[in-house]
Design a protein around this motif. Sequence first.
Motif, PDB file in Angstrom:
ATOM      1  N   UNK A  88     -10.073  46.659 -12.171  1.00  0.00           N
ATOM      2  CA  UNK A  88     -10.159  45.255 -11.775  1.00  0.00           C
ATOM      3  C   UNK A  88      -8.792  44.738 -11.301  1.00  0.00           C
ATOM      4  N   UNK A  89      -8.755  44.194 -10.104  1.00  0.00           N
ATOM      5  CA  UNK A  89      -7.504  43.643  -9.596  1.00  0.00           C
ATOM      6  C   UNK A  89      -7.008  42.512 -10.488  1.00  0.00           C
ATOM      7  N   UNK A  90      -7.935  41.722 -11.033  1.00  0.00           N
ATOM      8  CA  UNK A  90      -7.539  40.572 -11.850  1.00  0.00           C
ATOM      9  C   UNK A  90      -6.917  40.984 -13.176  1.00  0.00           C
ATOM     10  N   UNK A  91      -7.122  42.239 -13.597  1.00  0.00           N
ATOM     11  CA  UNK A  91      -6.592  42.686 -14.886  1.00  0.00           C
ATOM     12  C   UNK A  91      -5.209  43.311 -14.763  1.00  0.00           C
ATOM     13  N   UNK A  92      -4.740  43.481 -13.534  1.00  0.00           N
ATOM     14  CA  UNK A  92      -3.450  44.137 -13.306  1.00  0.00           C
ATOM     15  C   UNK A  92      -2.570  43.211 -12.480  1.00  0.00           C
ATOM     16  N   UNK A  93      -1.366  42.948 -12.969  1.00  0.00           N
ATOM     17  CA  UNK A  93      -0.445  42.074 -12.246  1.00  0.00           C
ATOM     18  C   UNK A  93       0.224  42.800 -11.097  1.00  0.00           C
ATOM     19  N   UNK A  94       0.439  44.082 -11.240  1.00  0.00           N
ATOM     20  CA  UNK A  94       1.148  44.878 -10.228  1.00  0.00           C
ATOM     21  C   UNK A  94       0.177  45.915  -9.674  1.00  0.00           C
ATOM     22  N   UNK A  95      -0.115  45.801  -8.385  1.00  0.00           N
ATOM     23  CA  UNK A  95      -1.062  46.712  -7.751  1.00  0.00           C
ATOM     24  C   UNK A  95      -0.356  47.760  -6.889  1.00  0.00           C
ATOM     25  N   UNK A  96       0.967  47.834  -6.969  1.00  0.00           N
ATOM     26  CA  UNK A  96       1.716  48.780  -6.161  1.00  0.00           C
ATOM     27  C   UNK A  96       1.671  50.188  -6.726  1.00  0.00           C
ATOM     28  N   UNK A  97       2.384  51.119  -6.079  1.00  0.00           N
ATOM     29  CA  UNK A  97       2.370  52.518  -6.510  1.00  0.00           C
ATOM     30  C   UNK A  97       2.832  52.714  -7.950  1.00  0.00           C
ATOM     31  N   UNK A  98       3.670  51.827  -8.456  1.00  0.00           N
ATOM     32  CA  UNK A  98       4.167  51.963  -9.828  1.00  0.00           C
ATOM     33  C   UNK A  98       3.613  50.862 -10.733  1.00  0.00           C
ATOM     34  N   UNK A  99       2.508  50.272 -10.328  1.00  0.00           N
ATOM     35  CA  UNK A  99       1.899  49.212 -11.089  1.00  0.00           C
ATOM     36  C   UNK A  99       0.977  49.737 -12.179  1.00  0.00           C
ATOM     37  N   UNK A 100       0.466  48.819 -12.982  1.00  0.00           N
ATOM     38  CA  UNK A 100      -0.378  49.215 -14.101  1.00  0.00           C
ATOM     39  C   UNK A 100      -1.718  49.775 -13.647  1.00  0.00           C
ATOM     40  N   UNK A 101      -2.206  49.377 -12.474  1.00  0.00           N
ATOM     41  CA  UNK A 101      -3.467  49.913 -11.970  1.00  0.00           C
ATOM     42  C   UNK A 101      -3.336  51.407 -11.693  1.00  0.00           C
ATOM     43  N   UNK A 102      -2.281  51.795 -10.990  1.00  0.00           N
ATOM     44  CA  UNK A 102      -2.090  53.215 -10.699  1.00  0.00           C
ATOM     45  C   UNK A 102      -1.733  53.983 -11.971  1.00  0.00           C
ATOM     46  N   UNK A 103      -1.060  53.323 -12.905  1.00  0.00           N
ATOM     47  CA  UNK A 103      -0.774  53.967 -14.188  1.00  0.00           C
ATOM     48  C   UNK A 103      -2.078  54.313 -14.888  1.00  0.00           C
ATOM     49  N   UNK A 104      -3.029  53.387 -14.857  1.00  0.00           N
ATOM     50  CA  UNK A 104      -4.314  53.617 -15.515  1.00  0.00           C
ATOM     51  C   UNK A 104      -5.069  54.776 -14.860  1.00  0.00           C
ATOM     52  N   UNK A 105      -5.060  54.837 -13.539  1.00  0.00           N
ATOM     53  CA  UNK A 105      -5.754  55.928 -12.841  1.00  0.00           C
ATOM     54  C   UNK A 105      -5.100  57.268 -13.173  1.00  0.00           C
ATOM     55  N   UNK A 106      -3.763  57.306 -13.196  1.00  0.00           N
ATOM     56  CA  UNK A 106      -3.050  58.535 -13.531  1.00  0.00           C
ATOM     57  C   UNK A 106      -3.343  58.958 -14.962  1.00  0.00           C
ATOM     58  N   UNK A 107      -3.409  57.988 -15.877  1.00  0.00           N
ATOM     59  CA  UNK A 107      -3.687  58.314 -17.281  1.00  0.00           C
ATOM     60  C   UNK A 107      -5.091  58.887 -17.435  1.00  0.00           C
ATOM     61  N   UNK A 108      -6.064  58.293 -16.765  1.00  0.00           N
ATOM     62  CA  UNK A 108      -7.439  58.799 -16.850  1.00  0.00           C
ATOM     63  C   UNK A 108      -7.521  60.204 -16.264  1.00  0.00           C
ATOM     64  N   UNK A 109      -6.832  60.446 -15.154  1.00  0.00           N
ATOM     65  CA  UNK A 109      -6.832  61.787 -14.568  1.00  0.00           C
ATOM     66  C   UNK A 109      -6.223  62.803 -15.527  1.00  0.00           C
ATOM     67  N   UNK A 110      -5.166  62.414 -16.229  1.00  0.00           N
ATOM     68  CA  UNK A 110      -4.493  63.329 -17.154  1.00  0.00           C
ATOM     69  C   UNK A 110      -5.366  63.630 -18.364  1.00  0.00           C
ATOM     70  N   UNK A 111      -5.981  62.582 -18.936  1.00  0.00           N
ATOM     71  CA  UNK A 111      -6.858  62.788 -20.091  1.00  0.00           C
ATOM     72  C   UNK A 111      -8.096  63.572 -19.675  1.00  0.00           C
TER      73      UNK A 111
END
Length: 385
Positions: free
Chosen positions: A222-245
């Motif tokens: 959700x865009x509204x749940x993440x303040x930073x949508x850039x390459x180092x933002x929390x949205x991409x962090x979440x996608x990377x974490x899910x891929x790793x798990x």
Amino acid sequence: MAAAAIGEIDLLALALAITVLPLLSFLYLVLVPPRLRHQRSLEPSTMPVGETSRVVLRAVNDAPAQASPLRISDAADQAVGGGASFVIARGFGRWQQGVSYSVVADSRGRFQIGPLTAKATDPLAMASRTVTSAGSDSTLRVTPKVWELNELPSGAGLGAAGDATPQRIGQAGADDVLVREHRHGDDMRRVHWKMSAKRDDLMVRLEEHPWDPSSTLIVDTRLSAHADHGPRGSLEWAVSAVASVARLLLVGRYRLSIVAPSGTVFESGHAVGPLARQAMLNALTDLASSEHTWLGEAFNDPEAVSSAASVVAVTGLLSAADAAALSAAGASARSKIALVPDAPTWGTPSAEHEDACLLLAKHGWTVATYAQGETVPEAWGRVNA
């Protein structure tokens, strides 16, 4: 005309040259255009975020009368550097030339490399013409960064500690037997003599329920749940974490489902090994952000979550409604893990988010935070703690 009237032949010749030469230059480019074709390869064509790919081009000119240098431009998305330009000066005759350049991708997704264009001039550089090279464009696929996670957190019910995840012996079906090696102090009445004979070692029955290697991962896009949508933002962090798990679980031969507010992202089914991991990465590479505002929309199919033995959620900022939806969805799971942002470090302090995390913890979730600039292994290690 004036030069002819006053008898200035030199001036007349100069005027004619100034008038005629541009026309001749234009006719030269019309009658003898560059005929360019190319082949392009990407080494590699698939890479994780932050890595470098080498673009190798072989340009071939089939116009023997093309004498001027060619300014070659290979277009690309700005997310991978915007392409490259270079000059090839080979003179008359057909020729071929190999060139290469590197691209670095800071964003996840699929990016087009091409088309290849060439700007040609006449020998006097008085006119120019741009042509598109014959040849196909290329696609560079940039996958999420996958971190190496060394172990499943046994404290959260996912690890193979003691009898928590007993070994399955035999063929699938009603006759499956859950056994482990005999340990000092085990009741001899629990010895499974048939399996002991097969293994040439004492094996004892386990009384626990059969291990169900199924897991659901929830990725909050959700865009509204993440303040930073850039390459180092929390949205991409979440996608990377899910891929790793997800990679860790697939290596452990878990049956895996990944859901997001926009719907089901990936289901492993009976796929295992590298094929399952590649399919998972493909799905997360193409995963887009969502305009949804409630995390509960990820559970439109309640069976996908409620039937899982374990649930792992990587979220953005949570509301009370989000926490309630997560609690209800994971009510029957034996293991429930939530990786949530450490809101102040992301510049988004939220009392509602803190209250939602407390609500999850009260409903049996293992809640761990991830801070801005922190790696996935660092946050994942906090789950065990």
